[in-house]
Design an enzyme around this catalytic site. Sequence first.
Site, short mmCIF file in Angstrom:
data_model
loop_
_atom_site.label_atom_id
_atom_site.label_comp_id
_atom_site.label_asym_id
_atom_site.label_seq_id
_atom_site.Cartn_x
_atom_site.Cartn_y
_atom_site.Cartn_z
N ARG A 23 -18.25 -0.41 5.01
CA ARG A 23 -19.20 -1.11 4.09
C ARG A 23 -19.92 -2.24 5.06
O ARG A 23 -21.00 -2.32 4.80
CB ARG A 23 -18.42 -1.80 2.97
CG ARG A 23 -19.42 -2.77 2.06
CD ARG A 23 -18.82 -3.30 0.97
NE ARG A 23 -17.81 -4.28 1.35
CZ ARG A 23 -18.17 -5.59 1.85
NH1 ARG A 23 -19.23 -6.03 2.01
NH2 ARG A 23 -17.10 -6.54 2.44
N CYS A 77 -8.15 -1.74 7.75
CA CYS A 77 -6.91 -1.75 7.30
C CYS A 77 -6.49 -0.23 7.03
O CYS A 77 -5.25 0.39 7.58
CB CYS A 77 -6.85 -2.47 6.06
SG CYS A 77 -7.24 -4.18 6.24
N HIS A 110 -1.49 -5.65 2.03
CA HIS A 110 -2.51 -6.57 2.04
C HIS A 110 -2.01 -7.90 1.36
O HIS A 110 -1.46 -7.93 0.40
CB HIS A 110 -3.63 -5.87 1.09
CG HIS A 110 -4.65 -5.25 1.74
ND1 HIS A 110 -4.79 -3.88 1.78
CD2 HIS A 110 -5.45 -5.28 2.61
CE1 HIS A 110 -5.71 -3.37 2.50
NE2 HIS A 110 -6.13 -4.23 3.17
N GLU A 132 0.80 -1.30 0.13
CA GLU A 132 -0.01 0.14 -0.10
C GLU A 132 0.79 1.44 -0.02
O GLU A 132 1.81 1.49 0.70
CB GLU A 132 -0.87 -0.16 1.08
CG GLU A 132 -1.87 -1.14 1.26
CD GLU A 132 -2.85 -1.19 0.00
OE1 GLU A 132 -3.05 -0.29 -0.77
OE2 GLU A 132 -3.63 -2.23 -0.20
#
Length: 220
Positions: free
Chosen positions: A95, A148, A172, A85
């Site tokens: 979500r 995350c 990830h 990342e």
Amino acid sequence: MAKHSKPCVLLTGFTPFDGEAVNPSWLAAQALDGQTIEGHVVHAKELPCEFNHSLNTLYKTIDKYAPTVVICLGQAGGRSDISLERVAININDARIPDNKGFQPIDTPVIAGGDDAYFATLPIKAMLQKLHQAHIPASVSNTAGTYVCNHVMYGLLHYIKSHELNCRGGFVHIPFSPLQAVNHSGAASMSLASVIEAIKVMITCAVTEQHDIKLSAGTTH
């Protein structure tokens, strides 16, 4: 802040979430706990998949070990490779609820904090080393807006605001094969491959003082 005779690396993973029985990010981190890589002792810590509590746990662990490198790991089902990342943004937009049922929407990770932080790990050099080791990997420009990203942003904010001599970032990883069998068509990566990838990344992070110029962008 604690002082240790040997420099150390902090490696974190998450508890399972969203109905999964395992989280390979923690299984991989746990497997390396106590090992020494390039003279650095690896300390592994499991973070709760919860907003806020995850950061409190992370900060306490950083204060305990005073690591020179922090690599936080998380699972990204649907991705097919190791995702390094690049950036974390100051937003929570969940979500699904976290493991305590909390679902923040359009709230800042840190009120009044910078809009975004870039990873301070040598992610391009790490990418090159992973490819040389024949491990699928790419640079990702979104850590999402769930726990995350929350942890990555909080980590980098903590390093900056406390002026720590520490490099940090987030990686990830895909589903494990154990998980992928329950998700038709989903990519997976074996735990052994993930562990090998982490060793490569730690080695690079503690030996490469400067990142390299390497094309790793996307067109979409």
